[in-house]
Design a protein around this motif. Structure first.
Motif, PDB file in Angstrom:
ATOM      1  N   ALA A 172       0.826  -1.209   0.000  1.00 25.74           N
ATOM      2  CA  ALA A 172       0.000   0.000   0.000  1.00 25.74           C
ATOM      3  C   ALA A 172       0.858   1.255   0.000  1.00 25.74           C
ATOM      4  O   ALA A 172       0.515   2.253  -0.644  1.00 25.74           O
ATOM      5  N   ALA A 182      -5.445  -0.007  -3.203  1.00 26.66           N
ATOM      6  CA  ALA A 182      -5.722  -0.779  -1.988  1.00 26.66           C
ATOM      7  C   ALA A 182      -6.096  -2.217  -2.338  1.00 26.66           C
ATOM      8  O   ALA A 182      -5.663  -3.166  -1.682  1.00 26.66           O
ATOM      9  N   GLY A 189      -3.793   3.064   2.060  1.00 30.55           N
ATOM     10  CA  GLY A 189      -4.854   2.406   1.318  1.00 30.55           C
ATOM     11  C   GLY A 189      -5.775   3.361   0.594  1.00 30.55           C
ATOM     12  O   GLY A 189      -5.771   3.427  -0.629  1.00 30.55           O
TER      13      GLY A 189
END
Length: 290
Positions: free
Chosen positions: A142, A152, A231
């Protein structure tokens, strides 16, 4: 584990209980899917929403008839952001596991069927990835990919590809030794035809159980990335990010900003675990098949 716990303390039969748990999990999952589908209509949000209800003067307001789950430190409605977070979680999880299936299943079949240097190279690569701590691997991926829904999902995909590869490879190697596969080879059938006609339908049966368990795990993994600030962008109503923001407010007695996102995540993970347990019992023969 839930089946064993309830069987021990309540005396329910495993067959009946696992079926009931699976049904409950399916209904809960369908409810989450319905919520994810109708939430844009309820709150007017897009794919990456920032559910701001314009309540800047109502900071950290407790739950009330007007705002059932209260508001957060930005004056945003906690109920709206929790509901919107269901859609975000399901999108990322479905995309991540779909990518993992697309990559892991074909590689597992190729490795198990051909063997030799191809098998050794793929096994070495997948075992290396599989040996890494999953949370650390997801965090690193990430961080390298950056924030975003697709990024993500890709970060989570890397974590789960080795699991599908290992399961499918072992199943493929076992089915390849069967007589009907050897007969097809002796008649001149090519590898692609054999894998499509004979191997795929036999090795895919164990994938749904792994898929369901990974779905539950990926919800927690996405929440972990959000809690660490990775993310997804900060404006996205993601449950892990909501818990991170609520962490500083808990000591002051503002409990509602953490309770509802955490409860939504817990219920979804529990429902997916129930479905996975029911599928596992059904595939293994512990459940009576319809």
């Amino acid at each position: 584990m839930a089946t064993l716990w309830l069987q021990r303390f309540w005396g329910w039969r495993p067959r009946t209980l696992s079926a009931r748990l699976a049904r409950v999990g399916v209904w809960v999952l369908l409810l989450y899917v319905l919520i994810a589908l109708i939430s844009p209509l309820l709150f007017g949000i897009g794919l990456l929403p920032d559910v701001n209800t314009g309540l800047e003067n109502e900071i950290n307001a407790p739950p009330s008839l007007e705002h059932w789950c209260g508001t957060n430190r930005l004056g945003q409605d906690v109920c709206a952001r929790t509901i919107a977070g269901a859609g975000v979680a399901l999108k990322v999880v479905v995309l991540a596991l779909t990518l993992a299936l697309i990559v892991g299943v074909p590689l597992g079949m190729l490795s198990g069927y051909f063997g030799g240097p191809v098998d050794r190279a793929l096994v070495l690569l997948m075992d290396t990835v599989y040996s890494l701590p999953v949370v650390l691997l997801a965090v690193v991926m990430a961080f390298l990919l950056g924030q975003g829904l697709l990024n993500a999902a890709a970060a989570l995909c890397v974590v789960y590809v080795p699991q599908y590869f290992r399961v499918v490879r072992n199943q493929t190697a076992s089915v390849k030794a069967e007589l009907f596969v050897e007969a097809a080879q002796s008649l001149g059938a090519g590898p692609v035809w054999i894998m499509r006609k004979y191997l795929f339908r036999n090795v895919i049966t164990s994938v749904p159980v792994v898929l369901t368990m990974n779905a539950a795990d990926s919800v927690l993994m996405l929440g972990s990335l959000g809690f660490l600030g990775l993310g997804l962008p900060a404006v996205v109503p993601e449950w892990g990010a909501e818990l991170k923001q609520a962490l500083t407010a808990l000591p002051t007695g503002i409990w509602w900003t953490a309770l509802y996102p955490g409860l939504a995540m817990f219920i979804l993970v529990l429902a997916l675990s129930f479905i996975g347990e029911g599928l596992d019992a059904w595939v293994s023969g512990d459940e009576a098949r319809p």
